[in-house]
Write a protein that holds these residues in place. Structure first.
Motif, PDB file in Angstrom:
ATOM      1  N   LEU A  53      39.463  31.881  21.832  1.00 49.25           N
ATOM      2  CA  LEU A  53      40.319  30.950  22.566  1.00 49.25           C
ATOM      3  C   LEU A  53      41.685  31.543  22.862  1.00 49.25           C
ATOM      4  O   LEU A  53      42.421  31.029  23.707  1.00 49.25           O
ATOM      5  CB  LEU A  53      40.475  29.642  21.772  1.00 49.25           C
ATOM      6  N   ARG A  54      42.029  32.633  22.172  1.00 51.59           N
ATOM      7  CA  ARG A  54      43.290  33.317  22.471  1.00 51.59           C
ATOM      8  C   ARG A  54      43.227  34.049  23.800  1.00 51.59           C
ATOM      9  O   ARG A  54      44.256  34.348  24.407  1.00 51.59           O
ATOM     10  CB  ARG A  54      43.619  34.318  21.366  1.00 51.59           C
ATOM     11  N   THR A  55      42.031  34.370  24.246  1.00 51.47           N
ATOM     12  CA  THR A  55      41.858  35.095  25.494  1.00 51.47           C
ATOM     13  C   THR A  55      42.085  34.160  26.673  1.00 51.47           C
ATOM     14  O   THR A  55      41.411  33.138  26.807  1.00 51.47           O
ATOM     15  CB  THR A  55      40.445  35.701  25.577  1.00 51.47           C
ATOM     16  N   GLN A  56      43.043  34.506  27.525  1.00 49.92           N
ATOM     17  CA  GLN A  56      43.375  33.699  28.684  1.00 49.92           C
ATOM     18  C   GLN A  56      43.466  34.591  29.925  1.00 49.92           C
ATOM     19  O   GLN A  56      43.703  35.797  29.817  1.00 49.92           O
ATOM     20  CB  GLN A  56      44.710  32.972  28.480  1.00 49.92           C
ATOM     21  N   LEU A  57      43.294  33.999  31.098  1.00 48.35           N
ATOM     22  CA  LEU A  57      43.451  34.750  32.334  1.00 48.35           C
ATOM     23  C   LEU A  57      44.906  35.175  32.503  1.00 48.35           C
ATOM     24  O   LEU A  57      45.828  34.453  32.113  1.00 48.35           O
ATOM     25  CB  LEU A  57      43.041  33.899  33.532  1.00 48.35           C
ATOM     26  N   PHE A  58      45.107  36.355  33.082  1.00 46.69           N
ATOM     27  CA  PHE A  58      46.463  36.779  33.417  1.00 46.69           C
ATOM     28  C   PHE A  58      47.030  35.875  34.507  1.00 46.69           C
ATOM     29  O   PHE A  58      46.272  35.355  35.354  1.00 46.69           O
ATOM     30  CB  PHE A  58      46.451  38.225  33.926  1.00 46.69           C
ATOM     31  N   PRO A  59      48.334  35.679  34.533  1.00 47.18           N
ATOM     32  CA  PRO A  59      48.951  34.868  35.593  1.00 47.18           C
ATOM     33  C   PRO A  59      48.592  35.412  36.979  1.00 47.18           C
ATOM     34  O   PRO A  59      48.651  36.617  37.214  1.00 47.18           O
ATOM     35  CB  PRO A  59      50.451  35.014  35.318  1.00 47.18           C
ATOM     36  N   GLY A  60      48.222  34.518  37.858  1.00 47.05           N
ATOM     37  CA  GLY A  60      47.906  34.903  39.229  1.00 47.05           C
ATOM     38  C   GLY A  60      46.454  35.259  39.479  1.00 47.05           C
ATOM     39  O   GLY A  60      46.020  35.329  40.633  1.00 47.05           O
ATOM     40  N   VAL A  61      45.689  35.475  38.416  1.00 46.78           N
ATOM     41  CA  VAL A  61      44.290  35.887  38.584  1.00 46.78           C
ATOM     42  C   VAL A  61      43.445  34.777  39.194  1.00 46.78           C
ATOM     43  O   VAL A  61      42.692  34.997  40.155  1.00 46.78           O
ATOM     44  CB  VAL A  61      43.686  36.342  37.237  1.00 46.78           C
ATOM     45  N   LYS A  62      43.562  33.570  38.669  1.00 45.67           N
ATOM     46  CA  LYS A  62      42.703  32.479  39.140  1.00 45.67           C
ATOM     47  C   LYS A  62      42.954  32.172  40.609  1.00 45.67           C
ATOM     48  O   LYS A  62      42.007  32.003  41.391  1.00 45.67           O
ATOM     49  CB  LYS A  62      42.920  31.225  38.287  1.00 45.67           C
ATOM     50  N   GLY A  67      31.309  56.648  43.768  1.00 49.14           N
ATOM     51  CA  GLY A  67      31.654  56.885  45.164  1.00 49.14           C
ATOM     52  C   GLY A  67      32.244  55.690  45.881  1.00 49.14           C
ATOM     53  O   GLY A  67      32.162  55.607  47.116  1.00 49.14           O
ATOM     54  N   VAL A  68      32.880  54.767  45.131  1.00 45.94           N
ATOM     55  CA  VAL A  68      33.537  53.621  45.759  1.00 45.94           C
ATOM     56  C   VAL A  68      35.050  53.765  45.599  1.00 45.94           C
ATOM     57  O   VAL A  68      35.531  54.690  44.941  1.00 45.94           O
ATOM     58  CB  VAL A  68      33.056  52.288  45.154  1.00 45.94           C
ATOM     59  N   LYS A  69      35.796  52.856  46.199  1.00 42.31           N
ATOM     60  CA  LYS A  69      37.244  52.854  46.057  1.00 42.31           C
ATOM     61  C   LYS A  69      37.627  52.372  44.661  1.00 42.31           C
ATOM     62  O   LYS A  69      36.852  51.699  43.981  1.00 42.31           O
ATOM     63  CB  LYS A  69      37.886  51.949  47.110  1.00 42.31           C
ATOM     64  N   THR A  70      38.856  52.705  44.235  1.00 41.11           N
ATOM     65  CA  THR A  70      39.318  52.299  42.910  1.00 41.11           C
ATOM     66  C   THR A  70      40.725  51.733  42.989  1.00 41.11           C
ATOM     67  O   THR A  70      41.544  52.167  43.809  1.00 41.11           O
ATOM     68  CB  THR A  70      39.308  53.472  41.921  1.00 41.11           C
ATOM     69  N   GLY A  71      40.997  50.765  42.097  1.00 45.56           N
ATOM     70  CA  GLY A  71      42.322  50.175  42.007  1.00 45.56           C
ATOM     71  C   GLY A  71      42.729  49.993  40.564  1.00 45.56           C
ATOM     72  O   GLY A  71      41.983  49.412  39.772  1.00 45.56           O
ATOM     73  N   GLY A  72      43.897  50.512  40.210  1.00 43.87           N
ATOM     74  CA  GLY A  72      44.398  50.371  38.848  1.00 43.87           C
ATOM     75  C   GLY A  72      45.169  49.072  38.689  1.00 43.87           C
ATOM     76  O   GLY A  72      46.110  48.813  39.441  1.00 43.87           O
ATOM     77  N   ALA A  73      44.762  48.259  37.738  1.00 44.19           N
ATOM     78  CA  ALA A  73      45.411  46.968  37.473  1.00 44.19           C
ATOM     79  C   ALA A  73      46.500  47.168  36.428  1.00 44.19           C
ATOM     80  O   ALA A  73      46.256  47.076  35.222  1.00 44.19           O
ATOM     81  CB  ALA A  73      44.381  45.954  36.996  1.00 44.19           C
ATOM     82  N   THR A  74      47.713  47.439  36.879  1.00 41.90           N
ATOM     83  CA  THR A  74      48.782  47.766  35.934  1.00 41.90           C
ATOM     84  C   THR A  74      49.277  46.554  35.155  1.00 41.90           C
ATOM     85  O   THR A  74      49.907  46.718  34.114  1.00 41.90           O
ATOM     86  CB  THR A  74      49.972  48.419  36.651  1.00 41.90           C
ATOM     87  N   TRP A  75      48.986  45.333  35.660  1.00 47.60           N
ATOM     88  CA  TRP A  75      49.483  44.144  34.956  1.00 47.60           C
ATOM     89  C   TRP A  75      48.856  43.981  33.569  1.00 47.60           C
ATOM     90  O   TRP A  75      49.422  43.317  32.713  1.00 47.60           O
ATOM     91  CB  TRP A  75      49.237  42.886  35.789  1.00 47.60           C
ATOM     92  N   GLY A  76      47.722  44.592  33.348  1.00 45.77           N
ATOM     93  CA  GLY A  76      47.080  44.488  32.044  1.00 45.77           C
ATOM     94  C   GLY A  76      46.905  45.820  31.357  1.00 45.77           C
ATOM     95  O   GLY A  76      46.329  45.891  30.263  1.00 45.77           O
ATOM     96  N   LYS A 110      47.844  39.352  43.143  1.00 43.42           N
ATOM     97  CA  LYS A 110      47.898  38.913  44.542  1.00 43.42           C
ATOM     98  C   LYS A 110      47.899  40.077  45.537  1.00 43.42           C
ATOM     99  O   LYS A 110      47.586  39.887  46.712  1.00 43.42           O
ATOM    100  CB  LYS A 110      49.107  38.013  44.788  1.00 43.42           C
ATOM    101  N   GLU A 111      48.223  41.276  45.066  1.00 38.87           N
ATOM    102  CA  GLU A 111      48.195  42.443  45.951  1.00 38.87           C
ATOM    103  C   GLU A 111      46.763  42.753  46.403  1.00 38.87           C
ATOM    104  O   GLU A 111      46.569  43.460  47.400  1.00 38.87           O
ATOM    105  CB  GLU A 111      48.810  43.652  45.253  1.00 38.87           C
ATOM    106  N   LEU A 112      45.780  42.245  45.690  1.00 35.97           N
ATOM    107  CA  LEU A 112      44.391  42.446  46.098  1.00 35.97           C
ATOM    108  C   LEU A 112      44.083  41.790  47.432  1.00 35.97           C
ATOM    109  O   LEU A 112      43.147  42.188  48.133  1.00 35.97           O
ATOM    110  CB  LEU A 112      43.448  41.860  45.034  1.00 35.97           C
ATOM    111  N   LEU A 113      44.882  40.790  47.804  1.00 38.76           N
ATOM    112  CA  LEU A 113      44.638  40.075  49.065  1.00 38.76           C
ATOM    113  C   LEU A 113      45.018  40.915  50.278  1.00 38.76           C
ATOM    114  O   LEU A 113      44.658  40.569  51.410  1.00 38.76           O
ATOM    115  CB  LEU A 113      45.434  38.762  49.078  1.00 38.76           C
ATOM    116  N   LYS A 114      45.719  42.038  50.033  1.00 40.09           N
ATOM    117  CA  LYS A 114      46.215  42.841  51.157  1.00 40.09           C
ATOM    118  C   LYS A 114      45.436  44.140  51.347  1.00 40.09           C
ATOM    119  O   LYS A 114      45.775  44.915  52.258  1.00 40.09           O
ATOM    120  CB  LYS A 114      47.696  43.184  50.927  1.00 40.09           C
ATOM    121  N   ILE A 115      44.440  44.380  50.530  1.00 42.66           N
ATOM    122  CA  ILE A 115      43.751  45.674  50.643  1.00 42.66           C
ATOM    123  C   ILE A 115      42.385  45.493  51.326  1.00 42.66           C
ATOM    124  O   ILE A 115      41.863  44.389  51.431  1.00 42.66           O
ATOM    125  CB  ILE A 115      43.571  46.344  49.273  1.00 42.66           C
TER     126      ILE A 115
END
Length: 211
Positions: A81-90, A177-186, A206-211
């Motif tokens: 129950l300590r595990t929660q979504l990061f802000p902005g993820v949902k 062979g796919v694209k990659t994105g580093g999630a620095t928030w976590g 939210k930067e995922l909405l622009k790629i």
């Protein structure tokens, strides 16, 4: 990008404190040297079967089996129950879903654990499929999980991206062979993400909405 393949722990959900606590309790219960927070977090992204033996190289296979059992006992109990979504993820997932993007999870965690969390967070419907470490022959950084998704759903690799907080996620995506994105928030170690030269280095979900 049309297809988003997310890591779960440390990318969608802030599970680092839960994993750290459960690992330390498990090593303690088995009378092994208790690993530091840094030692545990630096290996997150790998399955516990792959990185726990590195933290106790002299322990027998029988002892390590007990460590795995103790870890899952602590991690799957009330500590989950300590595990929660990061802000902005949902909100980000909801936007991607309404834009008809295909969302997947490719994780070193067990699929049933991830599904339980998704149900608790109310985001099960956003994902086409969850691929846990129990569903592939070779977990990350091997490309098996990504290859399975790409092949089963006939995805265009040029429109497909793996998003993760650990270097192992990026290595998995690159090997497939796919694209990659580093999630620095976590990310515990942002420099290790940069060293893998991902296509994107993201500061907020939210930067995922622009790629």
């Amino acid at each position: 990008m049309q297809n988003f393949l997310f890591d779960f722990d440390g990318t969608l959900a802030n599970s680092g404190p839960t994993v750290t606590m459960a690992a330390q309790e498990a090593f303690k219960a088995c009378n092994l040297r208790i690993p530091t927070d840094q030692e545990i977090l630096d290996h997150m992204g790998l399955t516990i079967e792959k990185f726990f033996p590195q933290l106790a190289p002299t322990a027998s296979a029988q002892t390590m089996q007990k460590v795995y059992q103790e870890f899952r006992h602590f991690a799957d109990g009330t500590a989950r129950l300590r595990t929660q979504l990061f802000p902005g993820v949902k909100d980000t997932l909801a936007h991607l879903f309404t834009e008809h993007k295909q969302l997947f999870i490719v994780s070193s965690n067990l699929s049933v654990n991830i599904l339980n969390h998704l149900h608790r967070f109310g985001i099960t419907d956003e994902f086409v499929q969850v691929i846990g470490s129990d569903m592939v022959a070779n977990p990350k950084p091997a490309p098996d999980a990504v290859n399975q998704v790409v092949n089963n759903y006939q995805l265009d690799p040029h429109e497909t991206i793996v998003i993760g907080d650990a270097r192992y996620d990026l290595q998995m995506g690159q090997a497939a062979g796919v694209k990659t994105g580093g999630a620095t928030w976590g990310a515990f170690n942002v420099q290790s993400l940069r060293a893998e030269h991902p296509d994107y280095l993201l500061k907020q979900p939210k930067e995922l909405l622009k790629i």
